[in-house]
Design an enzyme around this catalytic site. Structure first.
Site, mmCIF file in Angstrom:
data_model
loop_
_atom_site.group_PDB
_atom_site.id
_atom_site.type_symbol
_atom_site.label_atom_id
_atom_site.label_comp_id
_atom_site.label_asym_id
_atom_site.label_seq_id
_atom_site.Cartn_x
_atom_site.Cartn_y
_atom_site.Cartn_z
ATOM 1 N N ALA A 11 -6.861 -18.933 20.360
ATOM 2 C CA ALA A 11 -7.313 -20.100 21.129
ATOM 3 C C ALA A 11 -8.555 -20.791 20.584
ATOM 4 O O ALA A 11 -9.162 -21.608 21.275
ATOM 5 C CB ALA A 11 -7.557 -19.691 22.577
ATOM 6 N N SER A 12 -8.943 -20.501 19.365
ATOM 7 C CA SER A 12 -10.161 -21.134 18.852
ATOM 8 C C SER A 12 -9.919 -22.557 18.358
ATOM 9 O O SER A 12 -10.842 -23.373 18.300
ATOM 10 C CB SER A 12 -10.764 -20.296 17.711
ATOM 11 O OG SER A 12 -9.867 -20.223 16.614
ATOM 12 N N VAL A 63 -4.133 -10.032 16.833
ATOM 13 C CA VAL A 63 -3.224 -9.649 17.923
ATOM 14 C C VAL A 63 -2.173 -8.644 17.487
ATOM 15 O O VAL A 63 -1.602 -7.933 18.321
ATOM 16 C CB VAL A 63 -2.522 -10.887 18.536
ATOM 17 C CG1 VAL A 63 -3.538 -11.846 19.139
ATOM 18 C CG2 VAL A 63 -1.638 -11.599 17.516
ATOM 19 N N SER A 143 8.637 -22.235 19.526
ATOM 20 C CA SER A 143 8.735 -23.326 18.559
ATOM 21 C C SER A 143 10.153 -23.878 18.499
ATOM 22 O O SER A 143 11.126 -23.166 18.788
ATOM 23 C CB SER A 143 8.329 -22.827 17.167
ATOM 24 O OG SER A 143 8.610 -23.794 16.169
ATOM 25 N N TYR A 156 9.564 -17.155 10.471
ATOM 26 C CA TYR A 156 8.964 -17.794 11.651
ATOM 27 C C TYR A 156 10.023 -18.062 12.720
ATOM 28 O O TYR A 156 9.796 -17.847 13.919
ATOM 29 C CB TYR A 156 8.285 -19.091 11.224
ATOM 30 C CG TYR A 156 7.453 -19.759 12.289
ATOM 31 C CD1 TYR A 156 6.276 -19.166 12.761
ATOM 32 C CD2 TYR A 156 7.808 -20.999 12.814
ATOM 33 C CE1 TYR A 156 5.492 -19.786 13.722
ATOM 34 C CE2 TYR A 156 7.034 -21.622 13.775
ATOM 35 C CZ TYR A 156 5.880 -21.008 14.223
ATOM 36 O OH TYR A 156 5.102 -21.627 15.186
ATOM 37 N N ALA A 158 12.777 -16.358 13.133
ATOM 38 C CA ALA A 158 13.131 -15.056 13.699
ATOM 39 C C ALA A 158 12.086 -14.587 14.698
ATOM 40 O O ALA A 158 12.416 -14.063 15.772
ATOM 41 C CB ALA A 158 13.283 -14.025 12.576
ATOM 42 N N ALA A 159 10.815 -14.778 14.358
ATOM 43 C CA ALA A 159 9.727 -14.355 15.241
ATOM 44 C C ALA A 159 9.764 -15.116 16.566
ATOM 45 O O ALA A 159 9.699 -14.519 17.648
ATOM 46 C CB ALA A 159 8.386 -14.558 14.549
ATOM 47 N N LYS A 160 9.882 -16.424 16.484
ATOM 48 C CA LYS A 160 9.869 -17.232 17.708
ATOM 49 C C LYS A 160 11.172 -17.080 18.490
ATOM 50 O O LYS A 160 11.171 -17.119 19.726
ATOM 51 C CB LYS A 160 9.610 -18.702 17.369
ATOM 52 C CG LYS A 160 8.226 -18.959 16.787
ATOM 53 C CD LYS A 160 7.125 -18.503 17.728
ATOM 54 C CE LYS A 160 5.734 -18.858 17.217
ATOM 55 N NZ LYS A 160 4.666 -18.413 18.147
#
Length: 245
Positions: A11-12, A63, A143, A156, A158-160
């Site tokens: 969140a930065s 994370v 996404s 990406y 696959a992850a989402k």
């Protein structure tokens, strides 16, 4: 009286920052802000949040690192016994784009671990408290790539895609405890992640003929985090200008 917090990972900057500021401004949540490396950006975001008249605590960690996330969350809980996390936004994610046939193992693992292990590492401990208090909002930032796939982003996507499936399954597990679980799927949004994209060319494929703004994603997340969205769970909501509906 418990102090109500919203925890946002990654969140930065970018979408995560916009979400954190919006939840502070509109819903008056105190913010628990996670980031990994950019100290200056995190401090700047913290100042913007505190300008909204709420508290902002920072927890720095990758994370995907299970041990570290457990340590920082436990330390924060011990130092803030009066605090309760009502909203969790799993926003942290990275890209390591490239054609799958040439993709390095490290690029595959890092992208999946950040999204999928990151989801597990933060959601499980926070969710346990939500179930006890019989209230919570879990919002996962996924996404367009996780819905339709995108060449050069097999890792990406696959992850989402995995987070989308997890969203639907988890919503069924925790709904009876008044905890909702939803996902928000942005398309082309102006951010560090899309800074090198050919916006002039790509926006031709978007019916609204432009890239979205991080603040527009934050508006949607803010709605899902509010009591106005109490009967919405297990959903994946697109915000992509009509690119993929």
């Amino acid at each position: 009286m418990k102090l109500k917090y919203a925890l946002i990972t990654g969140a930065s900057r970018g979408i995560g920052k916009a979400i954190a500021v919006k939840l502070a401004k509109e819903l008056k949540y105190n913010i628990l802000l996670n980031y990994n490396s950019n100290d200056a950006a995190a401090e700047e975001t913290k100042s913007q949040i505190e300008a909204e008249g709420v508290a902002c605590n920072i927890i720095k960690c990758d994370v995907s690192n299970s041990e570290k996330t457990q340590i920082v969350l436990k330390e924060w809980e011990e130092n803030n016994p009066e605090a309760v996390v009502e909203v969790l936004v799993n926003n942290a994610g990275i890209t390591k784009d490239g054609l799958f046939v040439f993709m390095k193992q490290q690029d595959w693992t890092q992208v999946l671990n950040t999204s999928l292990s990151g989801f597990y590492n933060f959601t499980q401990p926070v969710l346990k408290k939500m179930l006890l208090q019989r209230y919570g909002r879990v919002i996962n930032i996924v996404s367009l790539s996780g819905l339709k796939g995108n060449a050069g982003q097999v890792n990406y996507s696959a992850a989402k895609g995995g987070i989308i499936a997890a969203t639907k399954a988890l919503a069924q597990e925790v709904g009876k405890r008044n905890v909702t679980v939803n996902a928000v799927a942005p398309g082309y949004i102006k951010s560090d992640m899309t800074a090198n994209f050919d916006e002039k060319e790509l926006k031709k494929h978007v019916p609204l003929n432009r890239f979205g703004e991080a603040e527009e994603v934050a508006e949607l997340v803010c709605f899902l985090a509010s009591k106005k969205a109490s009967y919405i769970t297990g959903e994946v909501i697109n915000i992509n200008g009509g690119l993929y509906s």
